[in-house]
Scaffold this motif. Structure first.
Motif, PDB file in Angstrom:
ATOM      1  N   THR A 156       5.438   1.197  -6.308  1.00 49.34           N
ATOM      2  CA  THR A 156       7.088   0.638  -6.373  1.00 49.34           C
ATOM      3  C   THR A 156       7.273  -0.909  -5.912  1.00 49.34           C
ATOM      4  OG1 THR A 156       7.444   1.618  -4.280  1.00 49.34           O
ATOM      5  CG2 THR A 156       8.183   2.742  -6.199  1.00 49.34           C
ATOM      6  N   ALA A 157       6.562  -1.212  -4.835  1.00 54.22           N
ATOM      7  CA  ALA A 157       6.927  -2.580  -4.393  1.00 54.22           C
ATOM      8  C   ALA A 157       5.615  -3.245  -3.624  1.00 54.22           C
ATOM      9  CB  ALA A 157       7.903  -2.543  -3.338  1.00 54.22           C
ATOM     10  N   LEU A 158       5.384  -4.565  -3.485  1.00 57.79           N
ATOM     11  CA  LEU A 158       4.424  -5.241  -2.958  1.00 57.79           C
ATOM     12  C   LEU A 158       4.718  -6.138  -1.749  1.00 57.79           C
ATOM     13  CD1 LEU A 158       2.539  -5.997  -6.208  1.00 57.79           C
ATOM     14  CD2 LEU A 158       2.234  -4.134  -4.942  1.00 57.79           C
ATOM     15  N   ALA A 159       3.756  -6.328  -0.846  1.00 61.64           N
ATOM     16  CA  ALA A 159       3.881  -7.242   0.153  1.00 61.64           C
ATOM     17  C   ALA A 159       2.724  -7.767   0.835  1.00 61.64           C
ATOM     18  CB  ALA A 159       4.829  -7.041   1.193  1.00 61.64           C
ATOM     19  N   PHE A 160       2.493  -9.136   1.307  1.00 66.72           N
ATOM     20  CA  PHE A 160       1.423  -9.541   1.701  1.00 66.72           C
ATOM     21  C   PHE A 160       1.406  -9.816   3.085  1.00 66.72           C
ATOM     22  CE2 PHE A 160       0.436 -10.527  -2.574  1.00 66.72           C
ATOM     23  CZ  PHE A 160      -1.031 -10.082  -2.625  1.00 66.72           C
ATOM     24  N   THR A 161       0.343  -9.637   4.071  1.00 66.91           N
ATOM     25  CA  THR A 161       0.319 -10.045   5.278  1.00 66.91           C
ATOM     26  C   THR A 161      -0.267 -11.383   5.248  1.00 66.91           C
ATOM     27  OG1 THR A 161      -1.866  -9.136   5.967  1.00 66.91           O
ATOM     28  CG2 THR A 161       0.231  -7.614   6.114  1.00 66.91           C
ATOM     29  N   PRO A 162       0.155 -12.084   6.404  1.00 69.01           N
ATOM     30  CA  PRO A 162      -0.421 -13.617   6.505  1.00 69.01           C
ATOM     31  C   PRO A 162      -2.112 -13.709   6.444  1.00 69.01           C
ATOM     32  CG  PRO A 162       1.275 -13.233   8.210  1.00 69.01           C
ATOM     33  CD  PRO A 162       1.021 -11.987   7.705  1.00 69.01           C
ATOM     34  N   ASP A 163      -2.650 -12.465   6.842  1.00 71.26           N
ATOM     35  CA  ASP A 163      -4.241 -12.239   6.862  1.00 71.26           C
ATOM     36  C   ASP A 163      -4.648 -11.959   5.449  1.00 71.26           C
ATOM     37  OD1 ASP A 163      -3.679  -9.847   6.930  1.00 71.26           O
ATOM     38  OD2 ASP A 163      -4.784  -9.532   8.851  1.00 71.26           O
ATOM     39  N   GLY A 164      -3.829 -11.785   4.290  1.00 71.24           N
ATOM     40  CA  GLY A 164      -4.280 -11.501   3.102  1.00 71.24           C
ATOM     41  C   GLY A 164      -4.292 -10.150   2.681  1.00 71.24           C
ATOM     42  N   ARG A 165      -3.861  -9.193   3.553  1.00 71.34           N
ATOM     43  CA  ARG A 165      -3.827  -7.732   3.251  1.00 71.34           C
ATOM     44  C   ARG A 165      -2.818  -7.435   2.260  1.00 71.34           C
ATOM     45  NH1 ARG A 165      -3.699  -4.701   8.848  1.00 71.34           N
ATOM     46  NH2 ARG A 165      -3.030  -6.898   9.451  1.00 71.34           N
ATOM     47  N   LEU A 166      -3.034  -6.729   1.190  1.00 72.64           N
ATOM     48  CA  LEU A 166      -2.010  -6.512   0.141  1.00 72.64           C
ATOM     49  C   LEU A 166      -1.361  -4.936   0.603  1.00 72.64           C
ATOM     50  CD1 LEU A 166      -0.302  -6.705  -2.345  1.00 72.64           C
ATOM     51  CD2 LEU A 166      -2.116  -5.707  -3.796  1.00 72.64           C
ATOM     52  N   LEU A 167      -0.420  -5.160   0.734  1.00 74.29           N
ATOM     53  CA  LEU A 167       0.626  -3.973   1.196  1.00 74.29           C
ATOM     54  C   LEU A 167       1.278  -3.242  -0.109  1.00 74.29           C
ATOM     55  CD1 LEU A 167       2.108  -4.948   4.722  1.00 74.29           C
ATOM     56  CD2 LEU A 167      -0.355  -3.974   4.070  1.00 74.29           C
ATOM     57  N   ILE A 168       1.107  -1.829  -0.284  1.00 72.79           N
ATOM     58  CA  ILE A 168       1.563  -1.359  -1.568  1.00 72.79           C
ATOM     59  C   ILE A 168       2.330  -0.074  -1.054  1.00 72.79           C
ATOM     60  CG2 ILE A 168       1.006  -0.406  -3.836  1.00 72.79           C
ATOM     61  CD1 ILE A 168      -1.875  -1.593  -3.283  1.00 72.79           C
TER      62      ILE A 168
END
Length: 448
Positions: free
Chosen positions: A61-73
């Motif tokens: 449904t949605a995406l976000a990135f942490t400052p260290d480059g991890r992609l959260l889904i």
């Protein structure tokens, strides 16, 4: 079912049926997601752009990135997954499935990362809470949408006990029109998009264009909300000091009375499915899903009334011809496009449901992409490019086609092996996260 507007339903395999009712990551990420497949043959892009699979995942449904480059889904069913080091970690960081409803357009719908994540490790989620142990619709005790803060560990796990509920008790009336996007502006405030609930609050006989809940100031439905990241009210919100004003999303319970909600930033929206900020600013666009004629993009304006259910796009609701100036106090969209058949040469043939949106960061792609707004349509499987010139006029063209129906639910720019890519989620092929890479000469803006 995926969280698209109520006009469409899904059976497996994905099939459209009849008409019915974070801050941008820095460019020096420690590690960026690696693509794991070649370009999808069906996708058509301009020269110097390619499309690639990042990972397979059901109902993203949605995406976000942490400052260290991890992609959260996030997934509609309630899982938060982490993609890092080129792989999707096998164990969800968080699984909310036992506490939410994921029928209709409900589920885990939105995510944002704290601008100060390096120090707090906080993320924010929007999900449909099964508050009354029923996922029914149009009943007195329906599930509610809520916004909560969680803490993500360096080990890619979240202790469910870290949850702090910030906003709660937002009725998911008919199961659809939940909105559900979260984003931070440069003012440090958290912005939340909330749909009108599908059917009128308190009167399930009034659905679609008959539902006037978005016109009410005493409920949070059909609105853009703005709060501090601890859930407290932003004192500069338009109705913060209005007589009888209340904190309508108070986790302790909705305060009595009929005064306006202090959380409201803007009103008159049907299903503001996705919002997107220009990087580094508090200027944003709202992708509001239409009813039967128009899909629209609205400029985020404090105190604006975008007209639903009186207006749809730049016209009277359900009309393609009664399109005079909006009534006093209402704001027309920046841009809208008509459903279905359009004049020859229109890029919007067969398009019916606006979904994701994202601004290109300055210097990330070609010079003519700087500050362009990319948005998508779930039904026709296209991504469009909108360019706004000084004075406000816009030009729009098709950018990516052939993504398939059920595609481009959410768009997000983030780091990749090619620099900065446009990531998108799709329900196609069992569910995927994909990305569009720019492989030409990257434009670098002049140093200040």
């Amino acid at each position: 079912m995926p969280p698209w507007p109520c006009r469409f339903a899904r059976v497996l395999p994905l099939l459209l049926l009849s008409v019915a009712c974070a801050p941008e990551p820095s460019s020096d990420m420690a590690e960026a997601p690696d693509e794991v497949s070649a370009t999808r043959a069906a996708v058509t892009l301009p020269p110097s752009y390619t499309d690639a699979l990042v990972t397979n995942i059901p109902e993203p449904t949605a995406l976000a990135f942490t400052p260290d480059g991890r992609l959260l889904i996030t997934t509609q069913g309630g899982q938060l997954r982490v993609f890092t080091g080129g792989v999707l970690l096998p164990t969800p960081a968080l699984n909310l499935s036992a506490r939410l409803c994921s029928d209709s357009e409900r589920g885990l719908l939105g995510i944002a990362v704290d601008p100060n994540f390096i120090n707090t490790a906080h993320i924010f989620l929007y999900y449909t809470f099964n508050k009354f142990n029923t996922c029914g619709t149009n009943i007195p005790n329906v599930p509610v949408n809520r916004v909560s803060r969680f803490t993500l560990s360096d080990g890619n796990t979240i202790n469910p006990a870290s949850e702090v509920v910030l906003l709660d008790n937002i009725p998911s009336t008919a199961g659809n029109h939940n909105g559900g996007d979260l984003a931070f502006g440069s003012d440090g405030r958290l912005y939340i998009s909330v749909g009108d609930g599908g059917c009128q609050l308190g009167d399930p006989s009034r659905c679609g264009g008959l539902n006037n809940t978005a016109r009410r100031l005493d409920v949070l439905l059909g609105k853009i909300l703005r709060v501090r990241k601890d859930g407290n009210m932003a004192p500069n919100n338009p109705w913060f000091d209005a007589p009888g004003a209340r904190r309508c999303g108070n986790p302790a319970g909705v305060p009595p009375g009929t005064g306006p909600c202090q959380e409201i930033y803007a009103t008159g929206l049907r299903n503001p499915f996705r919002i997107a900020f220009r990087p580094g600013t508090s200027s944003f666009f709202i992708n509001d899903v239409g009813q039967s004629v128009w899909e629209e993009i609205d400029e985020g304006i404090e105190g604006a009334d975008y007209g639903w259910n009186t207006r749809e796009g730049h016209c009277v609701t359900a009309s393609a011809t009664n399109c005079g100036a909006p009534p006093a106090g209402m704001t027309n969209p920046l841009f809208d496009y008509k459903h279905g058949a359009n004049p020859g040469g229109s890029p919007f043939q067969g398009c019916n449901s606006i979904t994701g949106g994202a601004f290109v960061p300055q210097g990330a792609w070609a010079s003519n992409d700087d500050d362009a707004y990319f948005f998508s349509d779930f039904v026709c499987g296209k991504v469009f490019k909108l360019t706004q010139v000084p004075g406000g006029a816009v030009t729009v063209s098709a950018f990516a086609t052939g993504l398939g129906s059920g595609s481009a639910v959410s768009l997000r720019f983030g780091p990749s092996s090619t620099g900065t890519s446009l990531y998108y989620t799709t329900y196609e092929d069992g569910g995927e996260v994909r990305r569009i890479n720019y492989i030409g000469t990257v434009h670098q803006p002049p140093s200040p």
